[in-house]
Write an enzyme that holds these catalytic residues in place. Sequence first.
Site, PDB file in Angstrom:
ATOM      1  N   HIS A 195       3.909  34.561 -22.393  1.00  0.00           N
ATOM      2  CA  HIS A 195       4.484  35.871 -22.723  1.00  0.00           C
ATOM      3  C   HIS A 195       5.311  36.388 -21.546  1.00  0.00           C
ATOM      4  O   HIS A 195       6.450  36.857 -21.723  1.00  0.00           O
ATOM      5  CB  HIS A 195       3.345  36.840 -23.053  1.00  0.00           C
ATOM      6  CG  HIS A 195       3.758  38.268 -23.265  1.00  0.00           C
ATOM      7  ND1 HIS A 195       3.851  38.831 -24.506  1.00  0.00           N
ATOM      8  CD2 HIS A 195       4.099  39.249 -22.376  1.00  0.00           C
ATOM      9  CE1 HIS A 195       4.218  40.099 -24.393  1.00  0.00           C
ATOM     10  NE2 HIS A 195       4.390  40.372 -23.109  1.00  0.00           N
ATOM     11  N   GLU A 196       4.756  36.292 -20.342  1.00  0.00           N
ATOM     12  CA  GLU A 196       5.468  36.796 -19.162  1.00  0.00           C
ATOM     13  C   GLU A 196       6.693  35.940 -18.841  1.00  0.00           C
ATOM     14  O   GLU A 196       7.729  36.463 -18.422  1.00  0.00           O
ATOM     15  CB  GLU A 196       4.521  36.870 -17.960  1.00  0.00           C
ATOM     16  CG  GLU A 196       3.331  37.800 -18.148  1.00  0.00           C
ATOM     17  CD  GLU A 196       3.741  39.211 -18.552  1.00  0.00           C
ATOM     18  OE1 GLU A 196       4.848  39.653 -18.178  1.00  0.00           O
ATOM     19  OE2 GLU A 196       2.960  39.878 -19.266  1.00  0.00           O
TER      20      GLU A 196
ATOM     21  N   HIS B 241       9.652  37.047 -20.822  1.00  0.00           N
ATOM     22  CA  HIS B 241      10.352  38.199 -20.245  1.00  0.00           C
ATOM     23  C   HIS B 241      11.320  37.753 -19.150  1.00  0.00           C
ATOM     24  O   HIS B 241      12.426  38.288 -19.025  1.00  0.00           O
ATOM     25  CB  HIS B 241       9.343  39.194 -19.669  1.00  0.00           C
ATOM     26  CG  HIS B 241       8.641  40.027 -20.692  1.00  0.00           C
ATOM     27  ND1 HIS B 241       9.301  40.695 -21.699  1.00  0.00           N
ATOM     28  CD2 HIS B 241       7.317  40.310 -20.856  1.00  0.00           C
ATOM     29  CE1 HIS B 241       8.424  41.365 -22.435  1.00  0.00           C
ATOM     30  NE2 HIS B 241       7.218  41.143 -21.948  1.00  0.00           N
TER      31      HIS B 241
ATOM     32  N   GLU C 154       8.169  43.624 -26.428  1.00  0.00           N
ATOM     33  CA  GLU C 154       6.806  43.088 -26.370  1.00  0.00           C
ATOM     34  C   GLU C 154       6.510  42.234 -27.596  1.00  0.00           C
ATOM     35  O   GLU C 154       5.897  41.177 -27.496  1.00  0.00           O
ATOM     36  CB  GLU C 154       5.794  44.233 -26.255  1.00  0.00           C
ATOM     37  CG  GLU C 154       5.861  45.004 -24.950  1.00  0.00           C
ATOM     38  CD  GLU C 154       5.671  44.099 -23.747  1.00  0.00           C
ATOM     39  OE1 GLU C 154       4.763  43.239 -23.756  1.00  0.00           O
ATOM     40  OE2 GLU C 154       6.456  44.234 -22.784  1.00  0.00           O
TER      41      GLU C 154
END
Length: 631
Positions: A173-174, A177, A253
């Site tokens: 997930h990070e 980003h 998100e």
Amino acid sequence: MNFFEYQDKARRNSGLLVGLFTLALILLVGLTTLVAAAAVSYSRGQAFSPLAIEQLLGWQTVGYIALTIVAIVALGSLYKLQQLAAGGKVVAESLGGRKLNIAPQGPAEQRALNVVEEMAIASGTPVPDVYLIEDPAINAFAAGYKPCDAVIGLTRGCIENLNRDELQGVVAHEFSHVLNGDTRLNIRIVGLLNGILIIGLLGHWLVRGVYPNSSNNRGRIPLFALGLALMVLGYAGTLLGNLIKSAVSRQREYLADASAVQFTRNNAGIANALKKISGYSTGSNLSSGRAAEFSHMFFSSGLKRSFFNLFASHPPLSKRIARLEPSWNGLYLNERSSTAQTQTKETNSGSTIHFVDSAPFQVALEAVDNSIACPSAQQVQYGRQLLESIPAAILQAAHDPFIARALIYHLLLHRGESERETQMVLLKKIAHPAVVREMYKLAPQLKALPDNARLPLLDLCVPALKALVPQQYQVFKRNLIKLLRSDGKIEIWEWALYRVLIHALEESPDRQRLSNKKGAGNDASRFLIAAIAHAGNSEYLPAKRAYEQGLKFLQLEVTPLPSRKDIDLQHLDKAIAIASQMKPLEKPLLLKALVYTLNHNGIIKAEEIELLRAVADSLDCPMPPLVLKEN
């Protein structure tokens, strides 16, 4: 939407963000003007009417108010952005983070570092600095302007309460980003919000400094009232800024959750991590006083729920879980229910992932459109397998700032025996003797590594080399340049690895190499195509044909092929610096032109794929390795 389209949209979103904050600033100026007019009206004993602002203040005074507010906000924003100019490490250190890359302590920290390194190899990016936040909350964040200065932050609660699949989902997930440019936008949000926050802080300082007392109230009361007014205005401006932050962050998100599933092919991992955040007593709320400033960067909200959830930077956990698991029964995981799961053994699919020895032309071409910044589950598994295949002694060296230099020196040695011998003689003269001894000691194991391990190994060394003090780094960089120039010619393979390393270690671009000359982008593209043509062909005529193929794809006029001796370090660095400033939608065209240039009878060789990946990395287009799955 592929990487380049997303980057182009991110650029437009940055402009939209500035526009929204400009609107918030205009509203703030309007509110300030109303408060000032109301104060003047009250002092005259008149009834206040917004329509009478011109009579009460005059347009010149309104202009002064606007200029003052804009100046305060601009200075506050510029100050904060200057503080954050060094990238993600500033955010991590301000939250009390400790860097893990060089000396992880205990199995939980080592596992966390391994997961990040695997994801970096799969993504084709330098390994980011990994910071541990000593907080029992389950949370994580990514920060930085681009992959080469990004950091991944993990809390103690995250690395100890999540099993490997859950931790991998959070890290994926990070990484999403980072790869999609969200982290750059997040830092800009911090800077812009700080400018608005400054107004409220000025009011707070004024109130504390001139609080009325019985001895001398007459001179203090007006200043006290001004301070209160500034606090109210600053609070109103911060609410407007947080509303914008919420609007920008929430959808990102959801997209990052979806990307994490795409990377890992395991929706249960990230979904269970979210369930634990809801069910565990520690939750995701950080104790750091700086958590509010960076709240929109976290995996889950780092702040306690309040009345102002309208301004929350993250969607509700229940909605995120339901999107990941449509059949979710609404139950969360608590300490008791998830103990057995947390202690389960790490699973492996049993499939072996291999780096391709060669790729069909069309596969390489499609990889530019569909693989850049978008690793697959197979590539993530390949990253893990490759990391496990590297000898322990080499991995240990890659994490040591002193010995990592020996690995880089060896990676940049020429393939020809005579040239390599010349370079070895030079290294004995210019490099630290102990570093040279370590290089000789590790040489047998390094020679046994496949070519496709060179770029990942270089990426693994990046965090350790970032720990060098400036004087050590400058000596190391000079030695690398001398090594490349030692035989009087530049081997394109050596230069590509050197360029990837410098791009990862130096935070700002080499501005003096840029050019405002009209057509500079086309000239840079021609030169890079020429360099790649010579790299893939030892004879002039095949190199000429390859060069012309690349030019024709870009619809550039066919010009004479520069000679091999004209492909030097200075011109290569200038060409890549100019090309890196191209617009997002122009970069895939250049990369595809390089694929056309490398094409030999419809097949791109493995070493040529690695060369393409190295150039793509230098253009801020991280390209994952091309892999095949065998059951």
